[in-house]
Design an enzyme around this catalytic site. Structure first.
Site, PDB file in Angstrom:
ATOM      1  N   ASP A  40       0.833  -1.202   0.000  1.00  0.00           N
ATOM      2  CA  ASP A  40       0.000   0.000   0.000  1.00  0.00           C
ATOM      3  C   ASP A  40       0.870   1.255   0.000  1.00  0.00           C
ATOM      4  O   ASP A  40       1.970   1.248   0.550  1.00  0.00           O
ATOM      5  CB  ASP A  40      -0.906  -0.026   1.246  1.00  0.00           C
ATOM      6  CG  ASP A  40      -2.033   0.980   1.154  1.00  0.00           C
ATOM      7  OD1 ASP A  40      -2.290   1.516   0.052  1.00  0.00           O
ATOM      8  OD2 ASP A  40      -2.655   1.256   2.189  1.00  0.00           O
ATOM      9  N   HIS A  57       2.911   3.696  -8.959  1.00  0.00           N
ATOM     10  CA  HIS A  57       2.682   2.282  -9.297  1.00  0.00           C
ATOM     11  C   HIS A  57       3.895   1.688 -10.000  1.00  0.00           C
ATOM     12  O   HIS A  57       4.261   0.543  -9.763  1.00  0.00           O
ATOM     13  CB  HIS A  57       1.426   2.147 -10.160  1.00  0.00           C
ATOM     14  CG  HIS A  57       0.170   2.518  -9.430  1.00  0.00           C
ATOM     15  ND1 HIS A  57      -0.102   2.080  -8.152  1.00  0.00           N
ATOM     16  CD2 HIS A  57      -0.888   3.301  -9.776  1.00  0.00           C
ATOM     17  CE1 HIS A  57      -1.270   2.560  -7.754  1.00  0.00           C
ATOM     18  NE2 HIS A  57      -1.758   3.318  -8.718  1.00  0.00           N
ATOM     19  N   ARG A  91     -11.638   2.531  -8.850  1.00  0.00           N
ATOM     20  CA  ARG A  91     -10.750   3.682  -9.077  1.00  0.00           C
ATOM     21  C   ARG A  91     -11.060   4.305 -10.444  1.00  0.00           C
ATOM     22  O   ARG A  91     -11.694   3.669 -11.289  1.00  0.00           O
ATOM     23  CB  ARG A  91      -9.289   3.221  -9.040  1.00  0.00           C
ATOM     24  CG  ARG A  91      -8.896   2.730  -7.665  1.00  0.00           C
ATOM     25  CD  ARG A  91      -7.439   2.381  -7.582  1.00  0.00           C
ATOM     26  NE  ARG A  91      -7.144   1.989  -6.203  1.00  0.00           N
ATOM     27  CZ  ARG A  91      -5.969   2.089  -5.619  1.00  0.00           C
ATOM     28  NH1 ARG A  91      -4.928   2.543  -6.278  1.00  0.00           N
ATOM     29  NH2 ARG A  91      -5.805   1.724  -4.366  1.00  0.00           N
ATOM     30  N   LEU A 151      10.397 -21.069  -4.757  1.00  0.00           N
ATOM     31  CA  LEU A 151       9.402 -20.169  -4.155  1.00  0.00           C
ATOM     32  C   LEU A 151       8.082 -20.195  -4.943  1.00  0.00           C
ATOM     33  O   LEU A 151       8.102 -20.094  -6.174  1.00  0.00           O
ATOM     34  CB  LEU A 151       9.970 -18.743  -4.154  1.00  0.00           C
ATOM     35  CG  LEU A 151       9.021 -17.619  -3.722  1.00  0.00           C
ATOM     36  CD1 LEU A 151       8.719 -17.695  -2.235  1.00  0.00           C
ATOM     37  CD2 LEU A 151       9.619 -16.243  -4.057  1.00  0.00           C
TER      38      LEU A 151
HETATM   39  C1  FPP Z   1      -1.295   0.249  -3.576  1.00  0.00           C
HETATM   40  O1  FPP Z   1      -1.077   1.638  -3.584  1.00  0.00           O
HETATM   41  C2  FPP Z   1      -1.091  -0.299  -4.888  1.00  0.00           C
HETATM   42  C3  FPP Z   1      -1.987  -0.981  -5.648  1.00  0.00           C
HETATM   43  C4  FPP Z   1      -3.306  -1.393  -5.181  1.00  0.00           C
HETATM   44  C5  FPP Z   1      -1.633  -1.264  -7.045  1.00  0.00           C
HETATM   45  C6  FPP Z   1      -0.951  -2.537  -7.443  1.00  0.00           C
HETATM   46  C7  FPP Z   1       0.414  -2.782  -6.971  1.00  0.00           C
HETATM   47  C8  FPP Z   1       1.546  -2.519  -7.646  1.00  0.00           C
HETATM   48  C9  FPP Z   1       1.583  -1.789  -8.942  1.00  0.00           C
HETATM   49  C10 FPP Z   1       2.817  -3.010  -7.101  1.00  0.00           C
HETATM   50  C11 FPP Z   1       3.421  -4.064  -7.999  1.00  0.00           C
HETATM   51  C12 FPP Z   1       2.886  -5.427  -7.877  1.00  0.00           C
HETATM   52  C13 FPP Z   1       3.247  -6.537  -8.606  1.00  0.00           C
HETATM   53  C14 FPP Z   1       2.838  -7.873  -8.113  1.00  0.00           C
HETATM   54  C15 FPP Z   1       4.049  -6.501  -9.852  1.00  0.00           C
HETATM   55  P1  FPP Z   1      -2.280   2.681  -3.584  1.00  0.00           P
HETATM   56  O2  FPP Z   1      -2.549   3.121  -4.978  1.00  0.00           O
HETATM   57  O3  FPP Z   1      -3.458   2.059  -2.889  1.00  0.00           O
HETATM   58  O4  FPP Z   1      -1.640   3.826  -2.750  1.00  0.00           O
HETATM   59  P2  FPP Z   1      -2.398   4.947  -1.890  1.00  0.00           P
HETATM   60  O5  FPP Z   1      -3.135   4.228  -0.802  1.00  0.00           O
HETATM   61  O6  FPP Z   1      -1.264   5.787  -1.385  1.00  0.00           O
HETATM   62  O7  FPP Z   1      -3.305   5.684  -2.827  1.00  0.00           O
END
Ligand code: FPP
Length: 260
Positions: A40, A57, A91, A151
């Protein structure tokens, strides 16, 4: 009798140790089999810098790569990453399509390293609703790594904990309706085997970044006795040393599973 915590964190100031020292320390104790992570804070990390959320991201993908390597180096058997929840569809459309494209590219480009490290990628979540090109990319990597024995990397993608439970309850209800099972015969083991994670041990440790004190519909059944580690660090800044510190802290905990 009081139980004195042991493990690396009882004797060492973890904050003072570097990444390699931490890795060595953590590897000298039994490591948890399964760590799950709620990644997060990508958006906040970018906003703090005056950048678009997409930049957060992108950096989040780099952090995920670091953590997968670190999980492999430390010898975890299972790592589960919460990449996209069923709630994330709400979103803005532009962020959703950006995330889909980014996640697909990130997964596909990881294939050579996953093969080299003998990592198997598996997905938990509902396949319906995922755009076809994204699903094809995911399938390619899931199939390509299917025989890897190192893994086991689980990506929760289009995942919701309540959906997973609903799917399990419906499957069990169908077995009852077919006369295979009576309601009173249903045990916890039946529910566990009806989940997306049916052949995976429950997480020993759940990590959440960015300081939020929530489980956000993640692995609701599986985390009944999971140890929690919540850090204020935003996901794009989370690195190998953070994972090792969380594991070291876990190694010093006494788990009672409701007993004394
Ligand atoms: C959380 O930050 C992120 C997400 C829900 C998006 C998906 C995750 C990634 C892109 C990381 C990479 C993952 C993999 C497995 C390749 P948020 O957007 O909820 O942040 P905020 O709470 O600060 O708005």
């Amino acid at each position: 009798m009081a139980v004195t915590p042991s493990g690396p964190s009882a004797r060492t100031d973890l904050a003072k140790l570097g990444e390699l020292e931490l890795l060595e320390l953590v590897r000298s104790h039994p490591v948890p089999a399964h760590v799950a992570i709620i990644m997060d804070g990508n958006g906040r990390w970018a906003t703090q810098r005056g950048w678009p959320r997409a930049a957060g991201h992108k950096e989040g993908v780099t952090a995920a790569r670091r953590v997968i390597r670190a999980a492999d180096d430390v010898g975890l058997r299972y790592l589960t990453l919460y990449a996209f929840s069923t709630e994330n569809w709400s979103r803005p459309a532009q962020e959703v399509s950006m995330l889909m494209a980014l996640l697909e590219r990130a997964i596909v480009s990881e294939l050579p390293e996953l093969m080299e490290r003998n990592v198997r990628l598996r997905i938990i979540g509902r396949a319906d609703g995922v755009p076809a090109p994204v699903q094809r990319g995911i399938d390619r990597v899931v199939n390509g790594t299917a025989n890897n024995t190192g893994l086991q990397l689980f990506m929760a993608f289009n995942y919701g904990g309540r959906d997973e439970l609903l799917d399990a309850f419906r499957a069990l209800a169908r077995r009852v309706a077919a006369g295979e099972l009576t309601p009173d015969e249903i045990t916890e083991a039946h529910v566990t085997r009806a989940l997306y994670t049916k052949d995976v041990p429950d997480p020993d440790l759940l990590i959440r970044t960015s300081g939020e004190m929530r489980v956000s519909n993640f692995l609701l059944w599986q985390i009944a006795y999971t140890e929690l580690w919540i850090t204020p660090t935003l996901w794009p800044e989370f690195g190998a040393a953070d994972l090792y510190r969380a594991v070291a802290d876990f190694q010093g905990r006494v788990r009672r599973f409701g007993g004394v």
